[in-house]
Scaffold this active site. Structure first.
Site, PDB file in Angstrom:
ATOM      1  CB  THR A  14      -0.941   0.019   1.221  1.00 24.67           C
ATOM      2  OG1 THR A  14      -0.176   0.041   2.422  1.00 24.67           O
ATOM      3  CG2 THR A  14      -1.857  -1.196   1.217  1.00 24.67           C
ATOM      4  CG  ASP A  15      -0.766   4.676  -2.002  1.00 25.33           C
ATOM      5  OD1 ASP A  15      -1.565   4.676  -1.034  1.00 25.33           O
ATOM      6  OD2 ASP A  15      -1.122   4.943  -3.155  1.00 25.33           O
ATOM      7  CG  MET A  16       2.928   7.823   1.953  1.00 25.20           C
ATOM      8  SD  MET A  16       3.816   9.378   1.879  1.00 25.20           S
ATOM      9  CE  MET A  16       3.130  10.236   3.271  1.00 25.20           C
ATOM     10  CG  MET A  17      -3.197   8.476  -0.770  1.00 28.80           C
ATOM     11  SD  MET A  17      -3.903   8.814  -2.412  1.00 28.80           S
ATOM     12  CE  MET A  17      -2.895   7.756  -3.441  1.00 28.80           C
ATOM     13  CB  ILE A  19      -5.364   2.635  -1.796  1.00 34.02           C
ATOM     14  CG1 ILE A  19      -4.573   3.697  -2.542  1.00 34.02           C
ATOM     15  CG2 ILE A  19      -6.527   3.253  -1.043  1.00 34.02           C
ATOM     16  CD1 ILE A  19      -5.356   4.428  -3.612  1.00 34.02           C
TER      17      ILE A  19
END
Length: 148
Positions: A14-17, A19
């Site tokens: 996942t990324d910083m968001m 997701i």
């Protein structure tokens, strides 16, 4: 024929968001393609043992609803085009629990593959060097609608 491959979303994907980072879908599709080949009785190892590889020549992906850490994705895979010089796989990614027959997938994609000699990396005809693989593809082929 459609093969469903479960993928558990890991935190590192996942990324910083929060997701799934977009590039990770390529890995999910590759896992699904490998599962598909196993399901049709032609594991990828068999291609390599015969002295060939099946690299990606084209890839596309359309993103919809995000997947998050802890979700289980179900990647539904099928072959939509089979020619002596290329094979196209189509992928639909659903969140576990979605109705695959009525709900829109979270993500869709396609990958195009050719067959090459493992030593020279020169393209070869599947029909000529692995006719049994081409026969498997033709048996399970589900062409896309004309609208595509």
């Amino acid at each position: 024929m459609r093969v469903c491959t479960p993928i558990t979303i890991r935190y590192a994907e996942t990324d910083m968001m929060g997701i799934v980072y977009h590039a990770n879908y390529l890995l999910y599709f590759e896992d699904a393609r490998t599962s598909f080949l196993e399901a049709i009785g032609f594991p990828y190892a068999r291609i390599e043992e015969a002295g060939y590889l099946s690299p990606v020549t084209h890839f596309e992906c359309d993103y919809g609803m995000p997947l998050r850490y802890g979700d289980t994705a179900i990647v539904r895979t099928r072959v939509v085009l089979s020619r002596p010089t290329k094979t196209v796989y189509a992928y639909e990614v659903f969140r576990e629990g979605q109705d695959m027959n009525t709900e829109k997938p979270c993500c869709t994609g396609r990958s195009t593959h050719c067959l090459v000699d493992a030593t020279t990396f020169k393209p070869v005809s599947i029909k000529r060097v692995m006719p049994d693989l081409l026969a498997c593809y033709e048996e399970v082929l589900e062409p896309e609608e004309a609208a595509r």
